[in-house]
Design an enzyme around this catalytic site. Structure first.
Site, PDB file in Angstrom:
ATOM      1  N   GLU A  85       0.807  -1.232   0.000  1.00 12.98           N
ATOM      2  CA  GLU A  85       0.000   0.000   0.000  1.00 12.98           C
ATOM      3  C   GLU A  85       0.837   1.277   0.000  1.00 12.98           C
ATOM      4  OE1 GLU A  85      -2.905  -0.178   3.140  1.00 12.98           O
ATOM      5  OE2 GLU A  85      -3.926  -1.891   2.266  1.00 12.98           O
ATOM      6  N   GLU A 126      -5.049  -8.807   0.622  1.00 15.01           N
ATOM      7  CA  GLU A 126      -5.651  -8.547   1.927  1.00 15.01           C
ATOM      8  C   GLU A 126      -7.140  -8.339   1.715  1.00 15.01           C
ATOM      9  OE1 GLU A 126      -4.137  -5.308   4.367  1.00 15.01           O
ATOM     10  OE2 GLU A 126      -2.069  -5.825   3.871  1.00 15.01           O
TER      11      GLU A 126
HETATM   12  C1  FCB Z   1      -4.414  -2.296   5.553  1.00 15.06           C
HETATM   13  C2  FCB Z   1      -2.956  -2.496   5.937  1.00 15.06           C
HETATM   14  C3  FCB Z   1      -2.749  -3.512   7.000  1.00 15.06           C
HETATM   15  C4  FCB Z   1      -3.854  -3.556   8.035  1.00 15.06           C
HETATM   16  C5  FCB Z   1      -5.220  -3.488   7.386  1.00 15.06           C
HETATM   17  C6  FCB Z   1      -6.357  -3.502   8.357  1.00 15.06           C
HETATM   18  O1  FCB Z   1      -4.587  -1.039   5.015  1.00 15.06           O
HETATM   19  O2  FCB Z   1      -2.198  -2.956   4.834  1.00 15.06           O
HETATM   20  O3  FCB Z   1      -1.496  -3.285   7.546  1.00 15.06           O
HETATM   21  O4  FCB Z   1      -3.675  -2.586   9.009  1.00 15.06           O
HETATM   22  O5  FCB Z   1      -5.304  -2.354   6.611  1.00 15.06           O
END
Ligand code: FCB
Length: 468
Positions: A168, A370
């Site tokens: 990110e 994620e």
């Molecule tokens: C994302 C991040 C990760 C975590 C999630 C909930 O943006 O990559 O580190 O904190 O959110």
């Protein structure tokens, strides 16, 4: 979508996403240097939920064996974590032997239980001594990152198959340099874009180092490199005005296309750069940069997806802090919200991203790196035997997997799914406020692990590939 069961391809993988700074703990052991999370925790612990700073992570370093076994027992075959720059290198930029030993052991243990480790090199964890030399605003630090990356490739090259340069990369420009929510609390749009630009160069230089290391035989033949970003397709109101569409273009341009163009074409979107320039925001470009960026092309991509972005034309050109505005949030009247996190739940966003990628970047392979649901005060949801009853988590993941299955049927090159975070972990300033895990970490009971109700469901899906 209809609630009938669906199937994901046999070679679709399921795994766990986590990061070094959010799990490892032992923040001062083994020669680890301070990163910005440690520095901020030391400066003002009250900024962190319940005064829980970066120090302990989720105690993963001490419980590594147990945690790896746990992930494996849930039917997962891979996990992603990050190397902490501040653990692997010393202040002179040399490999810290104790840091290297920690990661060698972790990778060996994971291999032994049968988990493939995906390694990311940077997860918002700038070493503080480099921040003091300018952080991402400095070319010297960009070079230092490329040096760190090359040492990581050469130290672990024969152990790791899946490499990622950044997680990110849009988040630090936002959180540290635009909205001032994270230390060092800066609110300056031009500096944020300079940071974003320099991170892009750092990414490209790391890919260049990776290719050189591979050429020299330092890496596994079938290794791959990628980038992970949160891709949130921007939506706007029904019957948008031209100004609303312009807000969509710039949001998409800065948050999505910037990275997609970099990793597929080795360049940045010219329309975005021109619009920024027309508002007096010049990137710190140098003549040699285009060549550097052209090395930014990757082998595949990770997409973190939690929520969509909904935008509309901004009410004013600058906000009350003088920050240029290209869009402002649009609240969709029908939005379904996760109230704990304040994030909209919109599983179809993944499908829309998948179709956009299929159509606009047809050769790009990717995976969901994620996706997850963070809920506050889950301890109140325990049954008599102490197990958290988290049916909402099953519902959340099921709906996202259904859209992924449909996207694959429709031609998306989506290869797998990593859930964030299979075991509850530390979430930056929110610390342990919102819990994401299929497995609880009980802070009142020595960080003990206890599967939640949803864990059995995850295991079934991960082992059968049937989502129901
Ligand atoms: C994302 C991040 C990760 C975590 C999630 C909930 O943006 O990559 O580190 O904190 O959110």
């Amino acid at each position: 979508m209809a609630q009938e069961s669906c199937r994901l391809p046999d070679d679709f993988f399921f795994g766990a996403a986590m990061s070094g700074p959010q799990t490892e703990g032992r923040w001062r052991d083994g020669g680890k240097l301070e990163n910005l999370w440690d520095t901020w925790s030391n400066l003002n612990i009250t900024d962190f939920h319940n005064r829980v700073g970066s120090y302990a992570g989720n105690d993963f370093s001490s419980r590594r064996h147990e945690d790896l076994e746990l992930l494996k027992s849930l039917g997962l075959t891979s996990m992603r974590t990050s190397i902490q720059w501040s653990r692997l290198l010393d202040a002179d930029g040399n490999v810290n032997p104790e840091g290297a030993k920690y990661y060698h052991e972790l990778f060996a243990d994971a291999r032994e239980v049968g988990l493939e480790v995906f390694v990311n090199l940077y997860h918002f964890d700038m070493p503080t001594h480099l921040f003091r030399r300018g952080g991402w605003e400095s070319r010297e630090v960009v070079e230092a990152y490329a040096h760190y990356a090359t040492l990581a490739f050469r130290t672990f090259g024969k152990e790791i198959r899946h490499w990622f340069t950044f997680n990110e990369p849009i988040v630090e420009p936002e959180q540290r340099y635009t909205n001032g929510e994270w230390y060092p609390f800066i609110r300056n749009y031009a500096r944020a874009r300079a940071v974003q630009y320099n991170i892009s160069l750092a990414h490209a230089l790391a890919v260049r180092e990776y290719r050189a290391a591979k050429e020299e035989g330092c890496l596994l033949d079938d290794s791959r490199i990628g980038l992970i970003n949160c891709f949130t397709p921007p939506y706007t109101r029904e019957n948008p005005s031209d100004a609303d569409l312009e807000a969509v273009r710039m949001t998409d341009g800065v948050c999505n296309r910037w990275w997609l163009d970099l990793v597929t074409r080795g360049e940045l979107p010219q329309d975005v750069i021109s619009t920024l320039a027309s508002r007096g925001i010049e990137l710190p470009r140098r003549p040699e940069d285009d060549l550097i960026l052209s090395d930014g092309k990757v082998d595949w991509l990770g997409c973190n997806y939690y929520h969509p972005e909904r935008v509309q034309a901004p009410a004013a050109d600058v906000d009350e802090n003088g920050i240029p505005q290209f869009a402002q949030p649009y609240v969709w009247p029908e939005a379904e919200m996760n109230k704990s996190r304040g994030w909209e739940i919109y599983p179809q966003g993944l499908y829309d991203f998948a179709m956009k990628t299929r159509d606009e970047y047809p050769d790009l392979e990717w995976f969901v790196s994620e996706n997850g649901m963070g809920i506050e005060r889950e301890d109140l949801r325990k049954d008599e035997s102490g197990v958290i009853q988290d049916d909402y988590r099953v519902d959340f993941v099921r709906r996202h997997l259904e859209w992924i299955a449909r996207a694959i049927q429709d031609g998306a090159k989506c290869r797998g799914y990593h859930y964030w975070a299979v075991i509850d972990n530390w979430s930056w300033a929110n610390a342990f406020k919102n819990r994401y895990g299929f497995v609880e970490v009980d802070l009142e009971d020595g960080y003990n692990r206890r599967p939640k109700k949803s864990a059995a469901w995850l295991k079934k899906v991960a082992t059968t590939h049937v989502v129901d």
